[in-house]
Design a protein around this motif. Structure first.
Motif, PDB file in Angstrom:
ATOM      1  N   ILE A   4       0.839  -1.203   0.000  1.00  0.00           N
ATOM      2  CA  ILE A   4       0.000   0.000   0.000  1.00  0.00           C
ATOM      3  C   ILE A   4       0.874   1.252   0.000  1.00  0.00           C
ATOM      4  CG2 ILE A   4      -1.735   1.321   1.297  1.00  0.00           C
ATOM      5  CD1 ILE A   4      -2.825  -1.186  -0.105  1.00  0.00           C
ATOM      6  N   GLU A   5       1.927   1.243   0.800  1.00  0.00           N
ATOM      7  CA  GLU A   5       2.833   2.399   0.832  1.00  0.00           C
ATOM      8  C   GLU A   5       3.495   2.615  -0.526  1.00  0.00           C
ATOM      9  OE1 GLU A   5       4.155   2.273   5.562  1.00  0.00           O
ATOM     10  OE2 GLU A   5       5.326   1.152   4.073  1.00  0.00           O
ATOM     11  N   LYS A   6       3.870   1.521  -1.183  1.00  0.00           N
ATOM     12  CA  LYS A   6       4.497   1.623  -2.508  1.00  0.00           C
ATOM     13  C   LYS A   6       3.497   2.174  -3.531  1.00  0.00           C
ATOM     14  CE  LYS A   6       7.744   0.394  -5.598  1.00  0.00           C
ATOM     15  NZ  LYS A   6       8.945  -0.389  -5.651  1.00  0.00           N
ATOM     16  N   ILE A   7       2.264   1.689  -3.485  1.00  0.00           N
ATOM     17  CA  ILE A   7       1.220   2.205  -4.382  1.00  0.00           C
ATOM     18  C   ILE A   7       1.038   3.698  -4.138  1.00  0.00           C
ATOM     19  CG2 ILE A   7      -1.268   2.168  -4.881  1.00  0.00           C
ATOM     20  CD1 ILE A   7      -1.151  -0.892  -4.290  1.00  0.00           C
ATOM     21  N   ASP A   8       0.965   4.064  -2.870  1.00  0.00           N
ATOM     22  CA  ASP A   8       0.771   5.466  -2.517  1.00  0.00           C
ATOM     23  C   ASP A   8       1.933   6.326  -3.004  1.00  0.00           C
ATOM     24  OD1 ASP A   8      -1.344   6.892  -1.399  1.00  0.00           O
ATOM     25  OD2 ASP A   8      -0.228   7.263   0.435  1.00  0.00           O
ATOM     26  N   LYS A   9       3.144   5.836  -2.848  1.00  0.00           N
ATOM     27  CA  LYS A   9       4.325   6.569  -3.297  1.00  0.00           C
ATOM     28  C   LYS A   9       4.266   6.807  -4.806  1.00  0.00           C
ATOM     29  CE  LYS A   9       9.380   6.043  -3.454  1.00  0.00           C
ATOM     30  NZ  LYS A   9       9.653   5.771  -4.860  1.00  0.00           N
ATOM     31  N   LEU A  10       3.960   5.762  -5.562  1.00  0.00           N
ATOM     32  CA  LEU A  10       3.875   5.890  -7.019  1.00  0.00           C
ATOM     33  C   LEU A  10       2.732   6.810  -7.434  1.00  0.00           C
ATOM     34  CD1 LEU A  10       4.528   2.146  -7.918  1.00  0.00           C
ATOM     35  CD2 LEU A  10       6.084   4.070  -8.341  1.00  0.00           C
ATOM     36  N   ARG A  11       1.625   6.723  -6.715  1.00  0.00           N
ATOM     37  CA  ARG A  11       0.469   7.579  -7.013  1.00  0.00           C
ATOM     38  C   ARG A  11       0.815   9.045  -6.776  1.00  0.00           C
ATOM     39  NH1 ARG A  11      -3.145  10.060  -4.024  1.00  0.00           N
ATOM     40  NH2 ARG A  11      -2.450   9.126  -2.072  1.00  0.00           N
TER      41      ARG A  11
END
Length: 101
Positions: A4-11
């Motif tokens: 989730i943190e990685k998705i958020d970072k990319l977003r």
């Protein structure tokens, strides 16, 4: 870093809201909201859709950026140091490398 943190970072890097990501990934906003609110890992099909929206593969998503950066730094240092060697030293290093690989 969690998924989730990685998705958020990319977003965030792309300046997208959760709604933008949902639209780009062709997912419902409630699907993404549930992931964020429950902090659960997405199904592989959901993660694949998210990666497609980001224009990356699943392999790229799971690549450890810190490891890749360290590896690139090590390769640069090797190249820099090798270029400063004499021809005799270069031949010796190459002989050593050939014997162990």
């Amino acid at each position: 870093m969690t998924i989730i943190e990685k998705i958020d970072k990319l977003r965030i890097e792309r300046g997208w809201s959760v709604n933008n990501l949902a639209m780009e990934a062709m997912l419902t906003q409630s699907t993404l909201n549930n992931l964020y609110m429950r902090n659960t890992e997405p199904k592989i099909s959901t993660l694949r859709a998210i990666c497609n929206a980001f224009g990356i593969t699943l392999a790229e998503f799971f690549t450890d950026e810190e490891f890749t950066e360290k590896q690139e730094n090590n390769e640069k240092e090797l190249s820099d140091r090798f270029s400063k060697l004499t021809d005799t030293q270069k031949k010796a290093i190459l002989a050593i490398l050939r014997s162990i690989t």
